[in-house]
Design a protein around this motif. Structure first.
Motif, mmCIF file in Angstrom:
data_model
loop_
_atom_site.group_PDB
_atom_site.id
_atom_site.type_symbol
_atom_site.label_atom_id
_atom_site.label_comp_id
_atom_site.label_asym_id
_atom_site.label_seq_id
_atom_site.Cartn_x
_atom_site.Cartn_y
_atom_site.Cartn_z
ATOM 1 N N ASP A 122 83.207 86.559 43.250
ATOM 2 C CA ASP A 122 83.547 87.962 43.022
ATOM 3 C C ASP A 122 83.686 88.290 41.535
ATOM 4 O OD1 ASP A 122 83.577 88.352 45.739
ATOM 5 O OD2 ASP A 122 85.759 88.190 45.938
ATOM 6 N N HIS A 123 84.167 87.339 40.745
ATOM 7 C CA HIS A 123 84.380 87.606 39.326
ATOM 8 C C HIS A 123 83.115 87.436 38.492
ATOM 9 C CE1 HIS A 123 84.380 83.252 38.422
ATOM 10 N NE2 HIS A 123 85.061 83.124 39.544
ATOM 11 N N HIS A 124 81.993 87.049 39.144
ATOM 12 C CA HIS A 124 80.730 86.881 38.422
ATOM 13 C C HIS A 124 79.576 87.293 39.346
ATOM 14 C CE1 HIS A 124 78.204 85.368 35.226
ATOM 15 N NE2 HIS A 124 77.618 84.489 36.012
ATOM 16 N N PRO A 125 79.537 88.555 39.755
ATOM 17 C CA PRO A 125 78.586 88.977 40.787
ATOM 18 C C PRO A 125 77.128 88.963 40.354
ATOM 19 C CG PRO A 125 79.721 90.882 39.855
ATOM 20 C CD PRO A 125 80.415 89.662 39.316
ATOM 21 N N ALA A 126 76.848 89.016 39.050
ATOM 22 C CA ALA A 126 75.462 89.076 38.581
ATOM 23 C C ALA A 126 74.785 87.713 38.575
ATOM 24 C CB ALA A 126 75.408 89.684 37.180
ATOM 25 N N GLY A 127 75.549 86.630 38.675
ATOM 26 C CA GLY A 127 74.957 85.304 38.663
ATOM 27 C C GLY A 127 74.416 84.906 37.313
ATOM 28 N N ASP A 128 73.740 83.761 37.275
ATOM 29 C CA ASP A 128 73.221 83.217 36.018
ATOM 30 C C ASP A 128 71.714 82.999 36.036
ATOM 31 O OD1 ASP A 128 75.785 82.844 34.655
ATOM 32 O OD2 ASP A 128 76.147 81.276 36.150
ATOM 33 N N PHE A 129 71.212 82.362 37.117
ATOM 34 C CA PHE A 129 69.817 81.938 37.141
ATOM 35 C C PHE A 129 69.201 82.193 38.515
ATOM 36 C CE2 PHE A 129 71.980 78.790 34.282
ATOM 37 C CZ PHE A 129 71.505 79.326 33.092
ATOM 38 N N HIS A 130 67.865 82.179 38.534
ATOM 39 C CA HIS A 130 67.118 82.313 39.784
ATOM 40 C C HIS A 130 66.582 80.955 40.204
ATOM 41 C CE1 HIS A 130 64.336 83.614 42.833
ATOM 42 N NE2 HIS A 130 63.288 83.197 42.139
ATOM 43 N N LEU A 131 66.796 80.605 41.457
ATOM 44 C CA LEU A 131 66.271 79.369 42.038
ATOM 45 C C LEU A 131 65.147 79.729 42.987
ATOM 46 C CD1 LEU A 131 66.647 76.249 42.469
ATOM 47 C CD2 LEU A 131 68.141 76.864 44.400
ATOM 48 N N ASP A 132 63.916 79.264 42.687
ATOM 49 C CA ASP A 132 62.794 79.635 43.553
ATOM 50 C C ASP A 132 62.696 78.677 44.739
ATOM 51 O OD1 ASP A 132 61.316 77.328 42.844
ATOM 52 O OD2 ASP A 132 60.228 78.369 41.243
ATOM 53 N N ASP A 133 61.765 78.962 45.642
ATOM 54 C CA ASP A 133 61.644 78.178 46.865
ATOM 55 C C ASP A 133 61.196 76.749 46.598
ATOM 56 O OD1 ASP A 133 62.422 80.371 48.346
ATOM 57 O OD2 ASP A 133 60.370 81.021 48.795
ATOM 58 N N GLY A 134 60.638 76.502 45.420
ATOM 59 C CA GLY A 134 60.209 75.156 45.069
ATOM 60 C C GLY A 134 61.267 74.344 44.354
ATOM 61 N N GLY A 135 62.475 74.901 44.251
ATOM 62 C CA GLY A 135 63.544 74.168 43.599
ATOM 63 C C GLY A 135 63.501 74.210 42.092
ATOM 64 N N ARG A 136 62.780 75.219 41.533
ATOM 65 C CA ARG A 136 62.735 75.369 40.089
ATOM 66 C C ARG A 136 63.707 76.470 39.675
ATOM 67 N NH1 ARG A 136 61.460 70.934 39.136
ATOM 68 N NH2 ARG A 136 61.064 71.496 36.954
ATOM 69 N N VAL A 137 64.354 76.279 38.523
ATOM 70 C CA VAL A 137 65.354 77.229 38.038
ATOM 71 C C VAL A 137 64.743 78.066 36.912
ATOM 72 C CG1 VAL A 137 67.645 77.511 37.033
ATOM 73 C CG2 VAL A 137 67.212 75.658 38.651
ATOM 74 N N HIS A 138 64.975 79.386 36.978
ATOM 75 C CA HIS A 138 64.412 80.320 36.003
ATOM 76 C C HIS A 138 65.524 81.185 35.412
ATOM 77 C CE1 HIS A 138 60.393 79.390 37.692
ATOM 78 N NE2 HIS A 138 61.033 79.413 38.858
ATOM 79 N N ALA A 139 65.346 81.532 34.144
ATOM 80 C CA ALA A 139 66.324 82.392 33.478
ATOM 81 C C ALA A 139 66.287 83.810 34.028
ATOM 82 C CB ALA A 139 66.074 82.402 31.972
ATOM 83 N N GLU A 140 65.131 84.231 34.512
ATOM 84 C CA GLU A 140 64.976 85.577 35.072
ATOM 85 C C GLU A 140 64.535 85.475 36.518
ATOM 86 O OE1 GLU A 140 65.978 87.986 33.274
ATOM 87 O OE2 GLU A 140 66.124 86.878 31.395
ATOM 88 N N GLY A 141 64.698 86.579 37.240
ATOM 89 C CA GLY A 141 64.264 86.628 38.626
ATOM 90 C C GLY A 141 65.414 86.877 39.576
ATOM 91 N N GLU A 142 65.058 87.317 40.781
ATOM 92 C CA GLU A 142 66.038 87.626 41.815
ATOM 93 C C GLU A 142 65.655 86.888 43.097
ATOM 94 O OE1 GLU A 142 68.734 89.376 41.419
ATOM 95 O OE2 GLU A 142 68.322 90.091 39.376
ATOM 96 N N PRO A 143 66.623 86.539 43.943
ATOM 97 C CA PRO A 143 68.077 86.690 43.742
ATOM 98 C C PRO A 143 68.595 85.663 42.743
ATOM 99 C CG PRO A 143 67.670 85.496 45.756
ATOM 100 C CD PRO A 143 66.318 85.901 45.238
ATOM 101 N N ARG A 144 69.810 85.903 42.293
ATOM 102 C CA ARG A 144 70.391 85.022 41.287
ATOM 103 C C ARG A 144 71.602 84.279 41.857
ATOM 104 N NH1 ARG A 144 68.327 86.102 36.443
ATOM 105 N NH2 ARG A 144 70.102 85.452 35.164
ATOM 106 N N LEU A 145 71.810 83.087 41.332
ATOM 107 C CA LEU A 145 72.953 82.271 41.706
ATOM 108 C C LEU A 145 73.760 81.936 40.452
ATOM 109 C CD1 LEU A 145 71.155 79.806 44.166
ATOM 110 C CD2 LEU A 145 72.739 81.636 44.815
#
Length: 223
Positions: free
Chosen positions: A134-157
């Motif tokens: 709740d205190h960080h609703p915007a998240g940090d990074f996007h995790l794609d279906d292949g298990g790669r992490v991206h600085a941009e993209g939705e949804p975010r975790l």
């Protein structure tokens, strides 16, 4: 594999609790917060642990000693002034060695089993991500279906503050205070950061209120 726990922060968000007690030693669930990390590492067979300290360093060192009471061997990385995440890791690299290591933010609580983390397999980092609190609703990074992490993209975790890092992530960095996040974002751009979504328990113990809530939860679970 070795692990490093980041414990050199000033704990300003936790005041007044940290006016006389460093944040890693704040009690939660009947033991200091950092001891939860040490016990979980020991249970996973990760017994070589580096801890960086600065604010009230002597209190932390006196409380934990060489780590033998918790089933680990602690090496201390002392910082005259806090070096931030990147600078702290860089200073500790000689103690961590040349192999990938586990990095844990000292001000989180998580029920992740470190033994279940995958090997890097050529990546520079593997990040543990969690649902956005709740205190960080915007998240940090996007995790794609292949298990790669991206600085941009939705949804975010949200980054859980737990990662596997290759020492080469910090190659070419000069000593001093600097953040780790820009290096991770650069590695993401190069396609060298993997990750996974941890759906278990996790708390960013960043305020007295969240510390109290976690303490009540852990005590209730213990009965």
């Amino acid at each position: 594999m070795k692990a490093m726990i980041l414990a050199a922060g000033l704990g300003t968000r936790m005041r007044p609790l940290t006016d006389h007690c460093p944040k890693p030693l704040l009690p939660v669930g009947g033991k200091p917060l950092i001891v939860h990390h040490l016990e979980r590492l020991a249970a996973a067979g990760i017994t070589d642990v580096v801890i960086n300290v600065s604010y009230r360093a002597e209190q932390i060192i006196a409380a934990l000693g060489d780590g033998s009471d918790f089933g680990v061997a602690i090496a201390w990385s002392r910082e005259e002034m806090p070096l931030e995440t990147g600078g702290g890791v860089l200073q500790a690299l000689p103690q961590l060695g040349e192999a990938p290591f586990l990095l844990i933010n000292g001000d989180i609580w998580c029920d992740l089993d470190p033994a279940r983390l995958p090997r890097l397999q050529g990546d520079l980092a593997h990040l543990v991500l969690v649902d956005n609190p709740d205190h960080h609703p915007a998240g940090d990074f996007h995790l794609d279906d292949g298990g790669r992490v991206h600085a941009e993209g939705e949804p975010r975790l949200t980054f859980a503050g737990i990662s596997l890092l290759a020492p080469t992530l910090l190659a070419g960095q000069a000593a001093g205070a600097f953040a780790l996040a820009p290096l991770l974002r650069r590695a993401m751009t190069a396609g060298l950061v993997g990750g996974h979504h941890h759906r278990g328990g996790w708390v960013d113990v960043g305020t007295p209120e969240r510390l109290d809530a976690l303490d009540r939860r852990l005590r209730a679970e213990r009965g």
